[in-house]
Motif scaffolding. Structure first.
Motif, short mmCIF file in Angstrom:
data_model
loop_
_atom_site.label_atom_id
_atom_site.label_comp_id
_atom_site.label_asym_id
_atom_site.label_seq_id
_atom_site.Cartn_x
_atom_site.Cartn_y
_atom_site.Cartn_z
N LEU A 74 0.82 -1.21 0.00
CA LEU A 74 0.00 0.00 0.00
C LEU A 74 0.86 1.27 0.00
N ASP A 75 2.11 1.12 -0.45
CA ASP A 75 3.01 2.26 -0.69
C ASP A 75 3.17 3.15 0.54
N THR A 76 3.39 2.53 1.69
CA THR A 76 3.58 3.32 2.92
C THR A 76 4.86 2.93 3.64
N GLU A 77 5.80 2.32 2.91
CA GLU A 77 7.08 1.98 3.52
C GLU A 77 7.78 3.25 4.00
N GLY A 78 8.35 3.18 5.18
CA GLY A 78 9.05 4.35 5.74
C GLY A 78 8.14 5.26 6.53
N SER A 79 6.82 5.05 6.45
CA SER A 79 5.88 5.87 7.22
C SER A 79 5.91 5.47 8.69
N LYS A 80 5.60 6.41 9.55
CA LYS A 80 5.56 6.16 10.99
C LYS A 80 4.23 6.68 11.55
N PRO A 81 3.50 5.86 12.31
CA PRO A 81 2.30 6.36 12.98
C PRO A 81 2.66 7.45 13.98
N VAL A 82 1.88 8.51 14.00
CA VAL A 82 2.13 9.60 14.95
C VAL A 82 1.24 9.42 16.17
N SER A 83 1.60 10.10 17.24
CA SER A 83 0.83 10.03 18.47
C SER A 83 -0.22 11.14 18.50
N VAL A 84 -1.44 10.79 18.88
CA VAL A 84 -2.51 11.77 19.02
C VAL A 84 -3.14 11.60 20.40
N GLU A 85 -3.62 12.70 20.94
CA GLU A 85 -4.26 12.63 22.25
C GLU A 85 -5.78 12.57 22.08
N VAL A 86 -6.37 11.52 22.63
CA VAL A 86 -7.82 11.32 22.55
C VAL A 86 -8.35 11.08 23.95
N ASP A 87 -9.21 11.99 24.42
CA ASP A 87 -9.79 11.89 25.76
C ASP A 87 -8.70 11.74 26.83
#
Length: 367
Positions: A139-152
């Motif tokens: 799915l062409d996402t090599e090298g991508s990194k999930p970011v941190s988000v604040e939820v509740d």
């Protein structure tokens, strides 16, 4: 002349009379209400197919069987199953599984995900193959990194997104050339974190691309989340189909009891680009169809062996995105049949097992 006594005698002969709750004969129409052996959808399908074949063989095509099969109440074992808590916002969790490796399961999962997204669904894809993650490449996402988000007030991982699909994979956290050498419990813990500590948002489908076989990862998924149904991927040859039976047996164990939505036959036949009408059954013909009939589950699709599918996966743009192509039509048909099977499963099994789909985006339940 067809009589009620004659039908009752026949039901005794085929040893299903104890399952029948109501029997009526009107002319050549036979109305039978009966209960299935178990709540599992594949058992219900298997009984329906067997009854129709038996009646057609005994009485001919002129007798019309009007069959209504209901599922029994869950047993104490089933009621006490260890099931994970529902993930808020996720309507249906579909396990994409295979009995053995090398059948193209991840390719099928990636193409199904983008197809469902094109149909208007909100889709997530979890790469649960801890030791051999391939979704980032496909799915062409090599090298991508999930970011941190604040939820509740809680920090969660935000899935990587491309082609309208939200996705998480261990491949986003390990290097491309780094081997993941973990024992089972550590792999299961990492997988659970990607499920529970992620901000998936609202999804109609979360597809889980499982590793081959039946092991720790599969059991962890089953215990961590309430899987709505499983889709099994196989190739036509006997050695692959033999392992499919084991995979289906795992999902349909009484203590697990996850409905099998259907079987997808990958590499069903070879079609050369210059002769698109030609079909060469190099791995065998109708292997999945025969097994599906035997097990009472539907065949959702037969995916051909086409060079462009492999090339598209290697460059990270799934072949189902090729507008106007034959492979796009095949994946749309396969996705529609999967949704139809899912709607039927949600209609016939207890609602506590899963949340029903509310938007069909052009699909309808089988009549």
């Amino acid at each position: 002349m067809l009589t009620k006594d004659k039908i009752q005698e026949f039901l005794k002969e085929i040893e299903v009379d104890d399952l029948v709750t109501n029997l009526q004969v009107v002319g050549n129409d036979v109305y039978i209400d009966m209960k299935s052996h178990s709540p599992a959808m594949h058992e219900k399908k298997k009984l329906e197919v067997a009854m129709k074949n038996a009646f057609a063989s005994a009485f001919g095509e002129q007798v019309m069987l009007k069959l209504k099969i209901v599922s029994p109440e869950p047993t104490e074992v089933q009621q006490n199953q260890i099931k994970g808590k529902q993930i808020p916002g996720i309507q249906n969790i579909i396990a994409i599984a295979s009995g053995k490796g090398g059948v193209g399961k991840s390719t099928v999962a990636a193409n199904l995900a983008v197809t469902l997204a094109k149909m208007g669904f909100k889709v997530g894809l979890l790469d649960a193959d801890i030791y051999g993650p391939s979704i980032p490449t496909m799915l062409d996402t090599e090298g991508s990194k999930p970011v941190s988000v604040e939820v509740d007030g809680k920090n969660l991982m935000k899935p990587v997104e491309n082609y309208g699909v939200k996705m998480l994979s261990i491949g986003y956290f390990s290097g491309a050339n780094q081997a993941v050498v973990w024992r089972g419990p550590m792999a299961s813990k990492a997988l659970n974190q990607m499920i529970r500590d992620a901000h998936w948002g609202t999804l109609d489908f979360l597809l889980i691309d499982l590793p081959p076989g039946t092991g720790d990862i599969h059991l962890s998924i089953i215990q961590e989340v309430p899987v709505t149904g499983a889709v099994i991927v196989s190739t036509p040859q006997h050695v692959a189909l033999a392992d499919v039976r084991k995979g289906i047996a795992m999902f349909t164990m009484e203590s697990i009891n996850i409905p099998v939505l259907g079987l997808i036959e990958n590499m069903s036949y070879f079609t050369p680009a210059e002769l698109p009408e030609n079909k060469y059954y190099i791995f065998g013909n109708q292997g999945a169809k025969n097994m599906a009939e035997d097990l009472g589950i539907p065949v959702l699709g037969e995916i051909p062996l086409i060079q462009s599918i492999r090339e598209a996966g290697d460059v990270g743009r799934p072949a189902a995105l090729q507008e106007g192509s034959a492979i796009e039509e095949i994946y749309i048909s396969t996705a529609q049949k999967m949704v139809e099977s899912l709607v039927e499963r949600n209609k016939n099994l207890p609602p506590t097992e899963a949340v029903k789909i509310t938007t069909m985006a052009g699909c309808s339940s089988k009549s």
